[in-house]
Design a protein around this motif. Structure first.
Motif, mmCIF file in Angstrom:
data_model
loop_
_atom_site.group_PDB
_atom_site.id
_atom_site.type_symbol
_atom_site.label_atom_id
_atom_site.label_comp_id
_atom_site.label_asym_id
_atom_site.label_seq_id
_atom_site.Cartn_x
_atom_site.Cartn_y
_atom_site.Cartn_z
ATOM 1 N N TYR A 1 -28.581 -55.627 -37.548
ATOM 2 C CA TYR A 1 -29.753 -55.181 -38.296
ATOM 3 C C TYR A 1 -29.337 -55.177 -39.928
ATOM 4 O O TYR A 1 -28.452 -54.856 -40.334
ATOM 5 C CB TYR A 1 -30.482 -54.079 -38.104
ATOM 6 N N VAL A 2 -29.772 -56.427 -40.287
ATOM 7 C CA VAL A 2 -29.886 -56.601 -41.941
ATOM 8 C C VAL A 2 -30.612 -56.287 -42.571
ATOM 9 O O VAL A 2 -32.560 -56.503 -42.761
ATOM 10 C CB VAL A 2 -29.760 -58.681 -42.274
ATOM 11 N N ASP B 1 -26.950 -52.373 -33.242
ATOM 12 C CA ASP B 1 -25.545 -51.432 -33.624
ATOM 13 C C ASP B 1 -25.571 -51.177 -34.581
ATOM 14 O O ASP B 1 -23.847 -49.984 -34.520
ATOM 15 C CB ASP B 1 -24.639 -51.706 -32.359
ATOM 16 N N TRP B 2 -25.190 -52.239 -35.597
ATOM 17 C CA TRP B 2 -24.797 -51.916 -36.632
ATOM 18 C C TRP B 2 -25.689 -52.590 -37.618
ATOM 19 O O TRP B 2 -26.658 -52.901 -37.331
ATOM 20 C CB TRP B 2 -23.515 -53.115 -36.898
ATOM 21 N N LEU C 1 -34.018 -58.110 -35.232
ATOM 22 C CA LEU C 1 -35.541 -58.159 -35.903
ATOM 23 C C LEU C 1 -35.783 -56.685 -35.810
ATOM 24 O O LEU C 1 -36.817 -55.763 -36.708
ATOM 25 C CB LEU C 1 -36.127 -59.033 -36.055
ATOM 26 N N ASN C 2 -35.438 -56.050 -34.736
ATOM 27 C CA ASN C 2 -35.312 -54.756 -34.895
ATOM 28 C C ASN C 2 -34.551 -53.156 -34.595
ATOM 29 O O ASN C 2 -33.640 -53.673 -33.765
ATOM 30 C CB ASN C 2 -36.198 -54.718 -32.960
ATOM 31 N N PRO C 3 -34.563 -52.428 -35.780
ATOM 32 C CA PRO C 3 -34.012 -51.869 -36.268
ATOM 33 C C PRO C 3 -33.746 -50.811 -35.428
ATOM 34 O O PRO C 3 -31.964 -50.462 -34.862
ATOM 35 C CB PRO C 3 -34.004 -51.349 -37.527
ATOM 36 N N PRO D 1 -34.457 -44.725 -41.992
ATOM 37 C CA PRO D 1 -33.866 -43.447 -41.110
ATOM 38 C C PRO D 1 -33.157 -43.838 -41.316
ATOM 39 O O PRO D 1 -32.117 -43.347 -40.620
ATOM 40 C CB PRO D 1 -35.642 -43.219 -40.540
ATOM 41 N N TYR D 2 -32.157 -45.214 -40.823
ATOM 42 C CA TYR D 2 -30.908 -45.067 -40.426
ATOM 43 C C TYR D 2 -29.435 -44.965 -40.778
ATOM 44 O O TYR D 2 -29.050 -43.915 -40.292
ATOM 45 C CB TYR D 2 -31.086 -46.767 -39.936
#
Length: 412
Positions: free
Chosen positions: A49-50, A97-98, A91-93, A136-137
């Motif tokens: 996820y960017v 995985d990263w 596009l889905n956080p 939140p990640y």
């Protein structure tokens, strides 16, 4: 030292052997697990996820100084561009995985093109504060499933002088993250155990434009262009390159087997393709673009940097394609190199001729299978799955947000 006339005889034998071999066996694939890893395809093995960060952390810096696109630290920019269109991007956080934060910490250059690292810690802190507040990640792991590209001389220690880099240490907020960095040296405070060591950026299109026919004989035995002393930053000598470059010059400036100089000719790339051995000594840091250039141009890299951690060492068989010389043994360099059996030299050349070896050292535009982008993704994929211990309990904190020099705590 070896007798000069016997060296010349050895040299002629090597030239003729190498020239004839180039017409017979062009390439050789590295056997076993290293070759398999080198050719791994990371697609389907991880999702990234960017974060969408304000342009002041990336694009505005580049607009201010387009030179950032061509300096040896440009991997931070091209990695961002690559990931935006990569099939590993999600596009889905919630399924990632990263997590990747597109920050360009080296894109602050002096008039001579050297990166100034002094604002980088504040930029990083500012970006981490932003992502930890808006998503939140980060807070679930305090960065243990996040990676950052930090191609400074000494990585996330953010200083170009080693003593000060060691004094600073890795930015405390990055202690749990995976760092993708050019700096690599064993048992060094600026290299975290989980880091991924990458090659510096070297412009693929520029090197492609200077290719010469592969059957041109390699008529230069040892080649090097660069500084031997840094009189501006090390006027007394001995500190720069820990004296290794000075020892090369003092011992071999008049040796006919050594084509060494501070001059940087327009035929630099062509000369490397005409050379058997290319010296890759440490400078202020253990790494330099010479390592990339040597591999791409099929010149056997002579690595003079004690305890160096080389790029993608689990995929590229450095011991088999290069020659390692301890810094203390530099005065014996001529004896060491002329003592290598011809068949060993020829095998190293065949391995270097393998396109997979060259591709892994480059950041091409557009990306190509097996290139440095994909080697980074392979490195991240091999760190999966994340250990359950990286996930924190609700409200749990591990990192010290106020640690580090006072200047790093100022707003950016």
């Amino acid at each position: 030292m070896t007798n000069r006339s016997s060296l010349s005889a050895i040299l002629l034998f090597l030239f003729f052997s190498a020239s004839s071999a180039q017409h017979n066996v062009r390439t050789e694939r590295i056997s076993g697990s290293a070759g398999d890893v080198l050719e791994d395809n990371p697609v389907g093995k991880l999702k990234v996820y960017v974060y969408e960060l304000p342009s002041k952390y990336n694009k505005k810096l580049l607009q201010k100084d387009p030179r950032c696109l061509t300096h040896m630290f440009a991997a931070e920019i091209f990695m961002h561009r690559f990931l935006l269109s990569s099939p590993v991007r999600t596009l889905n956080p919630d399924e990632a995985d990263w997590f990747y934060s597109p920050i360009y910490p080296t894109c602050d250059l002096t008039p001579t093109g050297l990166p100034l690292p002094f604002k980088s810690p504040r930029m990083m802190r500012s970006a981490i504060q932003l992502i930890s507040s808006n998503w939140p990640y980060w807070n679930k792991t305090e960065g243990a499933d996040h990676f950052f590209v930090v191609p400074h001389d000494f990585g996330a220690c953010f200083h170009y002088q080693e003593e000060k880099a060691i004094e600073r240490g890795i930015l405390p907020l990055l202690k749990r993250a995976t760092l993708v960095q050019t700096f690599g040296q064993r048992n060094h405070v600026c290299l975290d155990q989980g880091s991924i060591t990458i090659p510096p950026f070297a412009p693929p299109q520029k090197m492609q434009a200077h290719l010469i026919p592969p059957d041109v004989p390699r008529s230069i035995f040892v080649y090097f262009r660069g500084l031997f002393y840094d009189v501006n930053n090390d006027p007394e000598g001995g500190y720069y390159a820990r004296g290794a470059r000075a020892a090369v010059w003092e011992n071999f400036k008049n040796n006919p087997l050594f084509d060494i100089s501070t001059d940087h000719p327009t035929t630099y790339y062509e000369d490397m393709q005409r050379s058997i051995f290319c010296l890759c000594p440490l400078g202020w840091a253990p790494w330099s673009p010479r390592l990339v250039e040597a591999v791409v141009f099929g010149c056997i890299p002579v690595i003079i940097a004690d305890d160096i951690v080389l790029p993608f060492a689990d995929a590229i068989p450095w011991e088999e394609i290069g020659v390692f010389v301890a810094e203390k043994d530099v005065p014996e360099l001529d004896t060491i190199l002329t003592s290598i059996p011809t068949e060993v030299i020829l095998r190293k050349q065949r391995l270097l001729a393998n396109p997979s070896m060259k591709q892994a050292m480059l950041f091409p535009q557009p990306a190509q299978p097996g290139d440095a982008f994909h080697q980074i993704l392979n490195g991240l994929a091999r760190k999966l799955p994340h250990d359950g211990s990286v996930y924190l309990k609700a409200g749990e904190k591990v990192l010290n947000w106020t640690a580090g020099p006072v200047g790093d705590l100022k707003p950016w």
